[in-house]
Scaffold this motif. Structure first.
Motif, PDB file in Angstrom:
ATOM      1  N   PRO A   1       0.805  -1.232   0.000  1.00 52.95           N
ATOM      2  CA  PRO A   1       0.000   0.000   0.000  1.00 52.95           C
ATOM      3  C   PRO A   1       0.838   1.281   0.000  1.00 52.95           C
ATOM      4  O   PRO A   1       0.568   2.213   0.757  1.00 52.95           O
ATOM      5  CB  PRO A   1      -0.819  -0.139   1.294  1.00 52.95           C
ATOM      6  CG  PRO A   1       0.089  -0.888   2.209  1.00 52.95           C
ATOM      7  CD  PRO A   1       0.885  -1.844   1.333  1.00 52.95           C
ATOM      8  N   TRP A   2       1.848   1.350  -0.865  1.00 56.25           N
ATOM      9  CA  TRP A   2       2.712   2.532  -0.874  1.00 56.25           C
ATOM     10  C   TRP A   2       1.955   3.832  -1.156  1.00 56.25           C
ATOM     11  O   TRP A   2       2.369   4.879  -0.648  1.00 56.25           O
ATOM     12  CB  TRP A   2       3.887   2.338  -1.840  1.00 56.25           C
ATOM     13  CG  TRP A   2       3.515   2.354  -3.280  1.00 56.25           C
ATOM     14  CD1 TRP A   2       3.201   1.283  -4.060  1.00 56.25           C
ATOM     15  CD2 TRP A   2       3.401   3.499  -4.124  1.00 56.25           C
ATOM     16  NE1 TRP A   2       2.889   1.678  -5.324  1.00 56.25           N
ATOM     17  CE2 TRP A   2       3.005   3.051  -5.388  1.00 56.25           C
ATOM     18  CE3 TRP A   2       3.583   4.864  -3.936  1.00 56.25           C
ATOM     19  CZ2 TRP A   2       2.792   3.901  -6.467  1.00 56.25           C
ATOM     20  CZ3 TRP A   2       3.372   5.727  -5.002  1.00 56.25           C
ATOM     21  CH2 TRP A   2       2.983   5.245  -6.247  1.00 56.25           C
ATOM     22  N   PRO A   3       0.837   3.829  -1.927  1.00 58.38           N
ATOM     23  CA  PRO A   3       0.134   5.104  -2.106  1.00 58.38           C
ATOM     24  C   PRO A   3      -0.366   5.720  -0.791  1.00 58.38           C
ATOM     25  O   PRO A   3      -0.498   6.937  -0.690  1.00 58.38           O
ATOM     26  CB  PRO A   3      -1.032   4.750  -3.037  1.00 58.38           C
ATOM     27  CG  PRO A   3      -0.524   3.572  -3.816  1.00 58.38           C
ATOM     28  CD  PRO A   3       0.265   2.789  -2.795  1.00 58.38           C
ATOM     29  N   SER A   4      -0.606   4.881   0.205  1.00 62.51           N
ATOM     30  CA  SER A   4      -0.957   5.401   1.538  1.00 62.51           C
ATOM     31  C   SER A   4       0.291   5.732   2.337  1.00 62.51           C
ATOM     32  O   SER A   4       0.377   6.782   2.971  1.00 62.51           O
ATOM     33  CB  SER A   4      -1.796   4.375   2.309  1.00 62.51           C
ATOM     34  OG  SER A   4      -3.034   4.180   1.685  1.00 62.51           O
ATOM     35  N   TYR A   5       1.272   4.849   2.289  1.00 61.84           N
ATOM     36  CA  TYR A   5       2.488   5.041   3.091  1.00 61.84           C
ATOM     37  C   TYR A   5       3.311   6.247   2.638  1.00 61.84           C
ATOM     38  O   TYR A   5       4.085   6.793   3.410  1.00 61.84           O
ATOM     39  CB  TYR A   5       3.361   3.786   3.054  1.00 61.84           C
ATOM     40  CG  TYR A   5       2.795   2.606   3.793  1.00 61.84           C
ATOM     41  CD1 TYR A   5       1.699   2.726   4.644  1.00 61.84           C
ATOM     42  CD2 TYR A   5       3.341   1.343   3.641  1.00 61.84           C
ATOM     43  CE1 TYR A   5       1.177   1.639   5.310  1.00 61.84           C
ATOM     44  CE2 TYR A   5       2.830   0.242   4.315  1.00 61.84           C
ATOM     45  CZ  TYR A   5       1.741   0.394   5.138  1.00 61.84           C
ATOM     46  OH  TYR A   5       1.231  -0.685   5.806  1.00 61.84           O
ATOM     47  N   ARG A   6       3.148   6.669   1.393  1.00 63.68           N
ATOM     48  CA  ARG A   6       3.927   7.820   0.924  1.00 63.68           C
ATOM     49  C   ARG A   6       3.551   9.103   1.664  1.00 63.68           C
ATOM     50  O   ARG A   6       4.241  10.107   1.562  1.00 63.68           O
ATOM     51  CB  ARG A   6       3.768   8.011  -0.582  1.00 63.68           C
ATOM     52  CG  ARG A   6       2.410   8.514  -1.008  1.00 63.68           C
ATOM     53  CD  ARG A   6       2.356   8.727  -2.498  1.00 63.68           C
ATOM     54  NE  ARG A   6       0.990   8.982  -2.916  1.00 63.68           N
ATOM     55  CZ  ARG A   6       0.606   8.964  -4.159  1.00 63.68           C
ATOM     56  NH1 ARG A   6       1.463   8.687  -5.124  1.00 63.68           N
ATOM     57  NH2 ARG A   6      -0.645   9.209  -4.483  1.00 63.68           N
ATOM     58  N   ASN A   7       2.436   9.052   2.419  1.00 64.60           N
ATOM     59  CA  ASN A   7       2.010  10.218   3.188  1.00 64.60           C
ATOM     60  C   ASN A   7       2.743  10.352   4.522  1.00 64.60           C
ATOM     61  O   ASN A   7       2.525  11.324   5.243  1.00 64.60           O
ATOM     62  CB  ASN A   7       0.497  10.166   3.422  1.00 64.60           C
ATOM     63  CG  ASN A   7      -0.259  10.282   2.113  1.00 64.60           C
ATOM     64  OD1 ASN A   7      -0.010  11.182   1.328  1.00 64.60           O
ATOM     65  ND2 ASN A   7      -1.145   9.350   1.862  1.00 64.60           N
ATOM     66  N   PHE A   8       3.595   9.386   4.870  1.00 61.10           N
ATOM     67  CA  PHE A   8       4.443   9.540   6.046  1.00 61.10           C
ATOM     68  C   PHE A   8       5.323  10.778   5.865  1.00 61.10           C
ATOM     69  O   PHE A   8       5.752  11.081   4.741  1.00 61.10           O
ATOM     70  CB  PHE A   8       5.376   8.337   6.214  1.00 61.10           C
ATOM     71  CG  PHE A   8       4.772   7.149   6.904  1.00 61.10           C
ATOM     72  CD1 PHE A   8       4.185   7.260   8.157  1.00 61.10           C
ATOM     73  CD2 PHE A   8       4.824   5.896   6.310  1.00 61.10           C
ATOM     74  CE1 PHE A   8       3.657   6.158   8.804  1.00 61.10           C
ATOM     75  CE2 PHE A   8       4.299   4.780   6.944  1.00 61.10           C
ATOM     76  CZ  PHE A   8       3.709   4.922   8.193  1.00 61.10           C
ATOM     77  N   SER A   9       5.635  11.455   6.954  1.00 59.42           N
ATOM     78  CA  SER A   9       6.584  12.570   6.877  1.00 59.42           C
ATOM     79  C   SER A   9       7.995  12.013   6.662  1.00 59.42           C
ATOM     80  O   SER A   9       8.237  10.812   6.881  1.00 59.42           O
ATOM     81  CB  SER A   9       6.542  13.392   8.167  1.00 59.42           C
ATOM     82  OG  SER A   9       7.104  12.645   9.238  1.00 59.42           O
ATOM     83  N   ASP A  10       8.921  12.872   6.259  1.00 57.45           N
ATOM     84  CA  ASP A  10      10.310  12.437   6.101  1.00 57.45           C
ATOM     85  C   ASP A  10      10.846  11.870   7.404  1.00 57.45           C
ATOM     86  O   ASP A  10      11.521  10.836   7.412  1.00 57.45           O
ATOM     87  CB  ASP A  10      11.198  13.604   5.657  1.00 57.45           C
ATOM     88  CG  ASP A  10      10.977  13.990   4.199  1.00 57.45           C
ATOM     89  OD1 ASP A  10      10.228  13.277   3.488  1.00 57.45           O
ATOM     90  OD2 ASP A  10      11.555  15.003   3.770  1.00 57.45           O
ATOM     91  N   ASP A  11      10.558  12.541   8.527  1.00 60.03           N
ATOM     92  CA  ASP A  11      11.050  12.069   9.825  1.00 60.03           C
ATOM     93  C   ASP A  11      10.468  10.709  10.182  1.00 60.03           C
ATOM     94  O   ASP A  11      11.164   9.859  10.751  1.00 60.03           O
ATOM     95  CB  ASP A  11      10.727  13.086  10.928  1.00 60.03           C
ATOM     96  CG  ASP A  11      11.605  14.333  10.847  1.00 60.03           C
ATOM     97  OD1 ASP A  11      12.668  14.279  10.191  1.00 60.03           O
ATOM     98  OD2 ASP A  11      11.229  15.354  11.442  1.00 60.03           O
ATOM     99  N   GLU A  12       9.212  10.472   9.839  1.00 56.99           N
ATOM    100  CA  GLU A  12       8.604   9.161  10.117  1.00 56.99           C
ATOM    101  C   GLU A  12       9.261   8.070   9.280  1.00 56.99           C
ATOM    102  O   GLU A  12       9.571   6.985   9.790  1.00 56.99           O
ATOM    103  CB  GLU A  12       7.094   9.221   9.846  1.00 56.99           C
ATOM    104  CG  GLU A  12       6.337  10.004  10.898  1.00 56.99           C
ATOM    105  CD  GLU A  12       4.893  10.261  10.537  1.00 56.99           C
ATOM    106  OE1 GLU A  12       4.047  10.288  11.449  1.00 56.99           O
ATOM    107  OE2 GLU A  12       4.588  10.443   9.335  1.00 56.99           O
ATOM    108  N   LEU A  13       9.498   8.346   7.994  1.00 61.36           N
ATOM    109  CA  LEU A  13      10.154   7.339   7.143  1.00 61.36           C
ATOM    110  C   LEU A  13      11.574   7.058   7.620  1.00 61.36           C
ATOM    111  O   LEU A  13      12.027   5.910   7.610  1.00 61.36           O
ATOM    112  CB  LEU A  13      10.157   7.793   5.685  1.00 61.36           C
ATOM    113  CG  LEU A  13       8.812   7.705   4.968  1.00 61.36           C
ATOM    114  CD1 LEU A  13       8.921   8.272   3.559  1.00 61.36           C
ATOM    115  CD2 LEU A  13       8.300   6.275   4.926  1.00 61.36           C
ATOM    116  N   LYS A  14      12.276   8.084   8.067  1.00 66.18           N
ATOM    117  CA  LYS A  14      13.626   7.886   8.597  1.00 66.18           C
ATOM    118  C   LYS A  14      13.591   7.039   9.860  1.00 66.18           C
ATOM    119  O   LYS A  14      14.471   6.203  10.087  1.00 66.18           O
ATOM    120  CB  LYS A  14      14.294   9.234   8.860  1.00 66.18           C
ATOM    121  CG  LYS A  14      14.672   9.974   7.583  1.00 66.18           C
ATOM    122  CD  LYS A  14      15.184  11.371   7.867  1.00 66.18           C
ATOM    123  CE  LYS A  14      15.464  12.109   6.566  1.00 66.18           C
ATOM    124  NZ  LYS A  14      15.871  13.500   6.791  1.00 66.18           N
ATOM    125  N   ALA A  15      12.564   7.226  10.676  1.00 67.78           N
ATOM    126  CA  ALA A  15      12.424   6.423  11.901  1.00 67.78           C
ATOM    127  C   ALA A  15      12.123   4.969  11.553  1.00 67.78           C
ATOM    128  O   ALA A  15      12.686   4.047  12.155  1.00 67.78           O
ATOM    129  CB  ALA A  15      11.325   7.011  12.788  1.00 67.78           C
TER     130      ALA A  15
END
Length: 199
Positions: free
Chosen positions: A162-176
């Motif tokens: 479900p990357w179309p939903s996950y792409r809405n994570f902030s940069d800091d969230e993806l880094k975490a």
């Protein structure tokens, strides 16, 4: 009549004053402070924040193989986030028929057949067969743009990712999330390649 008009005017003025006052910041409170995100999402570390995000986002639902337990399928914790086991062959059924019916999954819930072909959940562990050699920017590109291995010109990530939903994570969230994935036990597991749909 004059007394009644004065009372109505005073009540109206008081209401306007209170409405304006309630909308103003309190002393020592600014909008920046009120909306600022605490460091690490309020967790003790970036890794702990990433672990939380992975859990609430259901990453293990697909990327952690299942084994049959007393109450049905449950995560095989020894294979945490290691993707579809290389030792399990593709689903043994008519791909064309399965594609026509919609979607089917294996007993491990880590391989699916649908109109896009047959897809296998990836190895997210820090092993070299997983994402151990990836840079955080590569991980972010994979999630933001739906690119396989986060590579320009690569094929798209296949459903049910479900990357179309996950792409809405902030940069800091993806880094975490990436920091957490780099901290877990590496599992050597070469996930099978995507099988295109049959015509």
């Amino acid at each position: 009549m004059k007394k009644r008009t004065t009372t109505v005017v005073l009540l109206a003025a008081t209401s306007i004053f209170l409405a304006v006052r309630c909308g103003q910041p309190k002393p020592n409170e600014t909008t920046a402070t009120a909306s600022a995100m605490p460091a690490n999402g309020g967790f003790d570390s970036q890794v702990k924040w990433g672990e939380h995000l992975v859990q609430v986002s259901g990453c293990g639902d697909c990327h952690t193989p299942k084994k049959m337990g007393a109450h049905g399928p449950e995560d095989d914790s020894s294979l945490l986030l290691s993707g579809h086991p290389a030792s399990i062959p593709p689903p043994p059924f008519d791909q064309k028929e399965a594609m026509a019916k919609g979607m089917a999954a294996t007993q491990t819930l880590s391989a699916w057949v649908g109109p896009w072909g047959t897809s296998f959940s990836g190895n997210l562990t820090p092993d070299s067969t997983g994402i151990g050699m990836w840079k955080v920017e590569q991980f972010m590109k994979a999630i933001r743009e739906g690119k396989f291995k986060g590579l320009d010109g690569g094929r798209p990530l296949m459903p049910p990712m479900p990357w179309p939903s996950y792409r809405n994570f902030s940069d800091d969230e993806l880094k975490a999330v990436f920091a957490f994935l780099q901290s877990i036990k590496p599992v050597k597991n070469v996930v099978p390649a995507w099988i295109p749909p049959v015509k």
